[in-house]
Design a protein around this motif. Structure first.
Motif, short mmCIF file in Angstrom:
data_model
loop_
_atom_site.label_atom_id
_atom_site.label_comp_id
_atom_site.label_asym_id
_atom_site.label_seq_id
_atom_site.Cartn_x
_atom_site.Cartn_y
_atom_site.Cartn_z
N PRO A 56 0.85 -1.20 0.00
CA PRO A 56 0.00 0.00 0.00
C PRO A 56 0.88 1.25 0.00
O PRO A 56 1.89 1.29 0.69
CB PRO A 56 -0.78 -0.10 1.32
N ASP A 57 0.51 2.25 -0.80
CA ASP A 57 1.29 3.49 -0.79
C ASP A 57 0.79 4.34 0.36
O ASP A 57 -0.16 5.10 0.24
CB ASP A 57 1.16 4.25 -2.11
N THR A 58 1.44 4.15 1.45
CA THR A 58 1.04 4.83 2.68
C THR A 58 2.05 5.92 3.00
O THR A 58 3.19 5.88 2.55
CB THR A 58 0.91 3.80 3.82
N GLU A 59 1.62 6.87 3.79
CA GLU A 59 2.48 7.98 4.20
C GLU A 59 2.36 8.14 5.71
O GLU A 59 1.28 7.98 6.27
CB GLU A 59 2.04 9.27 3.51
N PHE A 60 3.47 8.41 6.35
CA PHE A 60 3.49 8.58 7.81
C PHE A 60 4.51 9.64 8.17
O PHE A 60 5.38 10.00 7.37
CB PHE A 60 3.80 7.25 8.51
N ALA A 61 4.39 10.15 9.38
CA ALA A 61 5.25 11.24 9.85
C ALA A 61 6.66 10.72 10.12
O ALA A 61 6.84 9.59 10.59
CB ALA A 61 4.68 11.84 11.12
N ALA A 62 7.65 11.54 9.83
CA ALA A 62 9.01 11.26 10.24
C ALA A 62 9.06 11.41 11.76
O ALA A 62 8.42 12.31 12.31
CB ALA A 62 9.98 12.21 9.56
N THR A 66 11.10 16.71 10.81
CA THR A 66 9.81 17.18 10.31
C THR A 66 9.51 16.52 8.97
O THR A 66 10.39 15.93 8.35
CB THR A 66 9.81 18.71 10.13
N GLY A 67 8.30 16.64 8.55
CA GLY A 67 7.92 16.10 7.25
C GLY A 67 7.32 14.72 7.37
O GLY A 67 6.99 14.23 8.45
N SER A 68 7.19 14.09 6.21
CA SER A 68 6.59 12.76 6.17
C SER A 68 7.38 11.87 5.23
O SER A 68 8.23 12.33 4.47
CB SER A 68 5.13 12.85 5.73
N ILE A 69 7.08 10.60 5.31
CA ILE A 69 7.73 9.57 4.51
C ILE A 69 6.63 8.79 3.82
O ILE A 69 5.66 8.38 4.47
CB ILE A 69 8.56 8.62 5.40
N SER A 70 6.78 8.57 2.53
CA SER A 70 5.82 7.71 1.83
C SER A 70 6.59 6.51 1.28
O SER A 70 7.76 6.63 0.91
CB SER A 70 5.12 8.46 0.70
N LEU A 71 5.92 5.38 1.24
CA LEU A 71 6.58 4.20 0.70
C LEU A 71 6.94 4.40 -0.77
O LEU A 71 7.98 3.94 -1.22
CB LEU A 71 5.70 2.96 0.88
N SER A 72 6.09 5.10 -1.51
CA SER A 72 6.38 5.31 -2.93
C SER A 72 7.66 6.13 -3.13
O SER A 72 8.34 5.97 -4.14
CB SER A 72 5.20 5.96 -3.64
N SER A 73 8.01 6.99 -2.17
CA SER A 73 9.23 7.79 -2.29
C SER A 73 10.48 6.92 -2.14
O SER A 73 11.57 7.35 -2.49
CB SER A 73 9.25 8.92 -1.26
N GLY A 114 12.00 1.99 10.52
CA GLY A 114 11.36 1.58 11.76
C GLY A 114 10.16 2.47 12.00
O GLY A 114 10.31 3.69 12.18
N LEU A 115 8.96 1.89 11.98
CA LEU A 115 7.73 2.67 12.10
C LEU A 115 7.08 2.40 13.45
O LEU A 115 6.54 1.33 13.69
CB LEU A 115 6.77 2.32 10.96
N SER A 116 7.13 3.39 14.33
CA SER A 116 6.54 3.28 15.66
C SER A 116 5.03 3.45 15.58
O SER A 116 4.53 4.37 14.92
CB SER A 116 7.11 4.37 16.57
N ILE A 117 4.30 2.58 16.30
CA ILE A 117 2.85 2.73 16.39
C ILE A 117 2.45 3.31 17.75
O ILE A 117 1.27 3.31 18.08
CB ILE A 117 2.10 1.41 16.11
N ASP A 118 3.41 3.80 18.50
CA ASP A 118 3.10 4.43 19.78
C ASP A 118 2.13 5.59 19.57
O ASP A 118 2.38 6.43 18.70
CB ASP A 118 4.37 4.98 20.45
N THR A 137 15.82 4.83 9.09
CA THR A 137 14.79 5.86 8.94
C THR A 137 13.70 5.59 9.96
O THR A 137 13.23 4.46 10.07
CB THR A 137 14.22 5.82 7.51
N LEU A 138 13.31 6.60 10.71
CA LEU A 138 12.32 6.43 11.77
C LEU A 138 11.03 7.17 11.44
O LEU A 138 11.05 8.36 11.11
CB LEU A 138 12.89 6.93 13.10
N GLY A 139 9.93 6.44 11.52
CA GLY A 139 8.63 7.02 11.27
C GLY A 139 7.71 6.84 12.46
O GLY A 139 7.99 6.07 13.38
N HIS A 140 6.58 7.55 12.42
CA HIS A 140 5.62 7.50 13.52
C HIS A 140 4.21 7.38 12.95
O HIS A 140 3.83 8.15 12.07
CB HIS A 140 5.75 8.75 14.38
#
Length: 193
Positions: A56-62, A66-73, A114-118, A137-140
């Motif tokens: 899935p092309d999802t996007e989440f916060a860094a 700041t900013g965000s990360i998308s899998l498509s990027s 590493g995508l935190s679901i906290d 790379t760390l995402g939230h």
């Protein structure tokens, strides 16, 4: 005795209920937090069905910037997307080891995320103070939107994604012996593409 009657939906209350239900679903799904040999609490879910499919092309916060990360990027790189949480003991062991792997594999065009679901960003950031610097790379994902799309069966769970964005492997749970297997999966994809 007085009874309160609500006429029509309360949008704020519904939003809170939806978030609580989603979090409960993720927490129940990851109640198998532990070693890879443990069965998943929701083993019948669609998590494994992603293997062989476009992620899935999802996007989440860094997380630490700041900013965000998308899998498509990240297309064009081999990616390990790892779901973790600060309260998960196997995640606490795994994440620093994945960070060490990220250092070794970065030159091979492999990105470890590493995508935190906290829910609380401060909890994830507090955990990250255990190490002075992080290479992965760390995402939230505080509202578990990406987790809802991937439906990890336990914590941690990682997904190996090829350069075209196709999920090639899923690794549910974590034991130290998993590291070599995960690294081999990543290197094999990097060499093949």
């Amino acid at each position: 005795m007085r009874t309160n009657v609500v006429n029509g939906p309360d949008p704020a209350g519904l939003a809170i209920c939806k978030r609580a239900a989603l979090l409960l679903g993720v927490l129940l799904g990851v109640s198998g937090c532990g070693g890879a040999g443990q069965p998943a609490a929701n083993a019948g879910n669609d998590s494994a069905s992603f293997v062989g499919q476009l992620a899935p092309d999802t996007e989440f916060a860094a997380l630490r910037s700041t900013g965000s990360i998308s899998l498509s990027s990240l297309r064009g790189k081999v990616v390990l997307l790892d779901f973790w949480a600060s309260w998960c003991a196997p995640c606490q062991e795994e994440l620093p080891l994945l960070d060490d792997m990220a250092v070794r594999l970065k030159s091979k065009d492999i990105e470890i995320v590493g995508l935190s679901i906290d829910e609380n960003k401060a909890d994830a950031e507090q955990f990250l103070t255990r190490k002075s610097g992080w290479s992965l790379t760390l995402g939230h994902d505080p509202e578990q939107k990406t987790a809802e799309q991937f439906k990890p069966p336990k914590m941690p769970t990682s997904y190996v994604i090829d350069r075209k964005g196709v999920v090639r492997q899923m690794n549910a749970g974590f034991e130290r012996s998993d590291l070599k297997k995960i690294e081999a999966q990543l290197l094999e994809l990097a060499a093949a593409d």
